[in-house]
Write a protein that holds these residues in place. Structure first.
Motif, PDB file in Angstrom:
ATOM      1  N   UNK A 225     124.250  41.936  34.635  1.00  0.00           N
ATOM      2  CA  UNK A 225     123.647  42.273  35.927  1.00  0.00           C
ATOM      3  C   UNK A 225     122.179  42.607  35.702  1.00  0.00           C
ATOM      4  N   UNK A 226     121.307  42.145  36.604  1.00  0.00           N
ATOM      5  CA  UNK A 226     119.884  42.490  36.503  1.00  0.00           C
ATOM      6  C   UNK A 226     119.540  43.468  37.620  1.00  0.00           C
ATOM      7  N   UNK A 227     118.878  44.560  37.264  1.00  0.00           N
ATOM      8  CA  UNK A 227     118.456  45.535  38.272  1.00  0.00           C
ATOM      9  C   UNK A 227     116.947  45.737  38.135  1.00  0.00           C
ATOM     10  N   UNK A 228     116.233  45.536  39.243  1.00  0.00           N
ATOM     11  CA  UNK A 228     114.790  45.729  39.241  1.00  0.00           C
ATOM     12  C   UNK A 228     114.392  46.655  40.364  1.00  0.00           C
ATOM     13  N   UNK A 229     113.274  47.362  40.156  1.00  0.00           N
ATOM     14  CA  UNK A 229     112.788  48.220  41.228  1.00  0.00           C
ATOM     15  C   UNK A 229     111.319  48.502  41.044  1.00  0.00           C
ATOM     16  N   UNK A 230     110.683  48.918  42.126  1.00  0.00           N
ATOM     17  CA  UNK A 230     109.272  49.296  42.049  1.00  0.00           C
ATOM     18  C   UNK A 230     108.984  50.181  43.250  1.00  0.00           C
ATOM     19  N   UNK A 231     107.986  51.034  43.094  1.00  0.00           N
ATOM     20  CA  UNK A 231     107.615  51.919  44.194  1.00  0.00           C
ATOM     21  C   UNK A 231     106.814  51.132  45.254  1.00  0.00           C
ATOM     22  N   UNK A 232     106.243  50.022  44.823  1.00  0.00           N
ATOM     23  CA  UNK A 232     105.368  49.264  45.730  1.00  0.00           C
ATOM     24  C   UNK A 232     106.115  48.100  46.378  1.00  0.00           C
ATOM     25  N   UNK A 233     106.007  48.010  47.695  1.00  0.00           N
ATOM     26  CA  UNK A 233     106.705  46.920  48.394  1.00  0.00           C
ATOM     27  C   UNK A 233     106.031  45.585  48.086  1.00  0.00           C
ATOM     28  N   UNK A 234     104.726  45.643  47.845  1.00  0.00           N
ATOM     29  CA  UNK A 234     104.000  44.408  47.503  1.00  0.00           C
ATOM     30  C   UNK A 234     104.527  43.830  46.171  1.00  0.00           C
ATOM     31  N   UNK A 235     104.748  44.732  45.211  1.00  0.00           N
ATOM     32  CA  UNK A 235     105.282  44.293  43.913  1.00  0.00           C
ATOM     33  C   UNK A 235     106.680  43.709  44.091  1.00  0.00           C
ATOM     34  N   UNK A 236     107.507  44.390  44.877  1.00  0.00           N
ATOM     35  CA  UNK A 236     108.870  43.901  45.071  1.00  0.00           C
ATOM     36  C   UNK A 236     108.891  42.540  45.750  1.00  0.00           C
ATOM     37  N   UNK A 237     107.974  42.359  46.725  1.00  0.00           N
ATOM     38  CA  UNK A 237     107.874  41.042  47.388  1.00  0.00           C
ATOM     39  C   UNK A 237     107.574  39.967  46.350  1.00  0.00           C
ATOM     40  N   UNK A 238     106.685  40.314  45.407  1.00  0.00           N
ATOM     41  CA  UNK A 238     106.328  39.341  44.362  1.00  0.00           C
ATOM     42  C   UNK A 238     107.553  39.033  43.500  1.00  0.00           C
ATOM     43  N   UNK A 239     108.333  40.058  43.148  1.00  0.00           N
ATOM     44  CA  UNK A 239     109.545  39.835  42.346  1.00  0.00           C
ATOM     45  C   UNK A 239     110.510  38.913  43.083  1.00  0.00           C
ATOM     46  N   UNK A 240     110.739  39.226  44.362  1.00  0.00           N
ATOM     47  CA  UNK A 240     111.687  38.421  45.154  1.00  0.00           C
ATOM     48  C   UNK A 240     111.199  36.978  45.228  1.00  0.00           C
ATOM     49  N   UNK A 241     109.885  36.786  45.445  1.00  0.00           N
ATOM     50  CA  UNK A 241     109.326  35.431  45.533  1.00  0.00           C
ATOM     51  C   UNK A 241     109.480  34.703  44.193  1.00  0.00           C
ATOM     52  N   UNK A 242     109.228  35.394  43.096  1.00  0.00           N
ATOM     53  CA  UNK A 242     109.308  34.741  41.783  1.00  0.00           C
ATOM     54  C   UNK A 242     110.749  34.403  41.391  1.00  0.00           C
ATOM     55  N   UNK A 243     111.705  35.206  41.838  1.00  0.00           N
ATOM     56  CA  UNK A 243     113.110  34.909  41.554  1.00  0.00           C
ATOM     57  C   UNK A 243     113.622  33.750  42.419  1.00  0.00           C
ATOM     58  N   UNK A 244     113.181  33.693  43.674  1.00  0.00           N
ATOM     59  CA  UNK A 244     113.743  32.697  44.587  1.00  0.00           C
ATOM     60  C   UNK A 244     115.241  32.902  44.701  1.00  0.00           C
ATOM     61  N   UNK A 245     115.976  31.787  44.717  1.00  0.00           N
ATOM     62  CA  UNK A 245     117.430  31.898  44.889  1.00  0.00           C
ATOM     63  C   UNK A 245     118.174  31.991  43.564  1.00  0.00           C
ATOM     64  N   UNK A 251     119.887  42.721  41.683  1.00  0.00           N
ATOM     65  CA  UNK A 251     119.608  43.551  42.846  1.00  0.00           C
ATOM     66  C   UNK A 251     118.249  44.222  42.667  1.00  0.00           C
ATOM     67  N   UNK A 252     117.466  44.268  43.729  1.00  0.00           N
ATOM     68  CA  UNK A 252     116.136  44.884  43.669  1.00  0.00           C
ATOM     69  C   UNK A 252     116.059  46.061  44.644  1.00  0.00           C
ATOM     70  N   UNK A 253     115.335  47.074  44.231  1.00  0.00           N
ATOM     71  CA  UNK A 253     115.228  48.290  45.042  1.00  0.00           C
ATOM     72  C   UNK A 253     113.780  48.733  45.147  1.00  0.00           C
ATOM     73  N   UNK A 254     113.415  49.237  46.311  1.00  0.00           N
ATOM     74  CA  UNK A 254     112.139  49.954  46.384  1.00  0.00           C
ATOM     75  C   UNK A 254     112.481  51.417  46.123  1.00  0.00           C
ATOM     76  N   UNK A 255     111.966  51.951  45.031  1.00  0.00           N
ATOM     77  CA  UNK A 255     112.362  53.295  44.631  1.00  0.00           C
ATOM     78  C   UNK A 255     111.282  53.964  43.800  1.00  0.00           C
ATOM     79  N   UNK A 256     111.505  55.228  43.542  1.00  0.00           N
ATOM     80  CA  UNK A 256     110.655  55.956  42.612  1.00  0.00           C
ATOM     81  C   UNK A 256     111.442  56.061  41.301  1.00  0.00           C
ATOM     82  N   UNK A 257     110.879  55.523  40.235  1.00  0.00           N
ATOM     83  CA  UNK A 257     111.618  55.478  38.957  1.00  0.00           C
ATOM     84  C   UNK A 257     111.937  56.880  38.436  1.00  0.00           C
ATOM     85  N   UNK A 258     111.300  57.896  39.000  1.00  0.00           N
ATOM     86  CA  UNK A 258     111.574  59.261  38.540  1.00  0.00           C
ATOM     87  C   UNK A 258     112.896  59.782  39.095  1.00  0.00           C
TER      88      UNK A 258
END
Ligand SMILES: C[S@@+](CC[C@H](N)C(=O)[O-])C[C@H]1O[C@@H](n2cnc3c(N)ncnc32)[C@H](O)[C@@H]1O
Length: 350
Positions: A225-245, A251-258
């Protein structure tokens, strides 16, 4: 044939490991030397296969390697003289195999590199090689689609090589969306290798930016399973775009890694490029971020799990690791990231 690959400073051993793993079993490969940022090897297979190496920035076919280069100009003559009777038959064949068009009056240009004290200049090196190739009927030009000849003198060694890779060898087609401070895929790949990937891995990057590390893991082979997250929505959008389908389950989350919304001891591998400071502002904030993120990573990691972290803030990370004495930095590699010194830590439970 003799080849060299150029890698980022600090990644030479990982590149060597990749080369052996990919081509070592075929009997086609013999690694001859590891130099700073360079591996030199013989390979009898199709050079097109070497273009898929994921640690390499460039691939060269070495035409001539002259040892015993000195400071004096006469060693330049030895280098250029080696081309006088050179048989280009195999060179042309090798170029064709990687898709380089060979023509009668081969159009070429020369790039030169020089290190150490010499009684000649870089341009002198360039000119002697140009003249030697013109004498062999080649056509010196600055146009496009020409053969890229490299003349280099480093330490005692002189090399005349042809660049077989395009400028995109270290790029990845998945990387369509970018963010500031995005990691080079070759470094991300190396970090993933250091995590010792396993087919059932639950793999986490809680500050994933444009998703480079997660994508390099996805491309390396099976995972759980791959889990990714970032506090920035712009970064997450980039991750989602780069992964495509592709590449599920993930699963990706907008979160605070702390403060991760994950159960304790559920993750096998954490691989993360920690923020380097410039973006965070001041040292107390950075220290706080490292402290809390490290604690969270330690909480979610399984007892036999691995953390691979990249930072340029070595002191800060060392201080925090010292506080958390149940964590043990087993390996620390010095690497070059965008011209800046940084460190990759491999951390396990003590
Ligand atoms: C150095 S970049 C990572 C770049 C990424 N490896 C790539 O190749 O694109 C650090 C990332 O950490 C994110 N970040 C900073 N503070 C964070 C926090 N508290 N929680 C989650 N992400 C955070 C930033 O938004 C940024 O995308």
């Amino acid at each position: 044939m003799l080849y060299s690959i150029i890698v980022s400073a600090g990644l030479e051993n990982i590149a060597r490991e990749e080369l052996s793993e990919r081509f070592g079993n075929t009997g086609d490969l013999k690694i001859l030397e590891r130099k700073p940022q360079r591996l030199i090897f013989q390979y009898t297979g199709n050079p097109r296969e070497l273009l898929s190496l994921r640690t390499a920035e460039h691939l060269f076919l070495i035409l001539k390697r002259i040892p015993n280069m000195t400071r004096s100009r006469s060693s330049l003559a030895a280098l250029s003289g080696s081309l006088t009777r050179f048989n280009f038959k195999e060179t042309y064949e090798c170029c064709r195999q990687v898709g380089i068009n060979i023509r009668k009056r081969m159009p070429f240009r020369v790039t030169s590199r020089l290190s150490g004290k010499r009684n000649f200049r870089r341009v002198d090196l360039q000119r002697v090689i140009e003249r030697a190739l013109i004498a062999r009927g080649w056509h010196l030009t600055s146009g496009r689609s020409v053969l890229d000849v490299w003349a280099e003198v480093h330490g005692d060694d002189g090399y005349i090589s042809i660049k077989l890779s395009g400028n995109d060898m270290a790029q990845r087609p998945y990387k369509q969306a970018h963010i500031l401070a995005s990691l080079k895929p070759t470094v991300a790949y190396s970090m993933v290798r250091l995590s010792r990937p396993h087919p059932t891995d639950v793999f986490l990057d809680a500050m994933c930016g444009a998703g480079t590390i997660l994508l390099e893991r996805a491309l390396m082979g099976r995972y759980g399973y791959l889990i990714g997250g970032d506090v920035s929505s712009e970064a997450l959008d980039a991750t989602v775009a780069n992964f495509g389908r592709k590449h599920r389950p993930r699963q990706f989350f907008q979160w605070d890694a702390r403060k991760l919304p994950l159960q304790r001891r559920t993750v096998d591998k954490v691989v993360c490029n920690l923020p380097f400071g410039e973006a965070i502002g001041n040292l107390p904030q950075l220290t706080n971020l490292y402290r809390q993120t490290l604690k969270e990573y330690a909480r979610v990691l399984k007892p036999r799990g691995r953390m691979v972290l990249l930072t340029s803030q070595r002191r800060t990370l060392d201080d925090e690791l010292e506080r958390l004495h149940f964590l043990d930095a087993r390996q620390r590699l010095t690497v070059d990231v965008r011209g800046k010194r940084a460190w990759i830590y491999v951390i396990r439970f003590a």
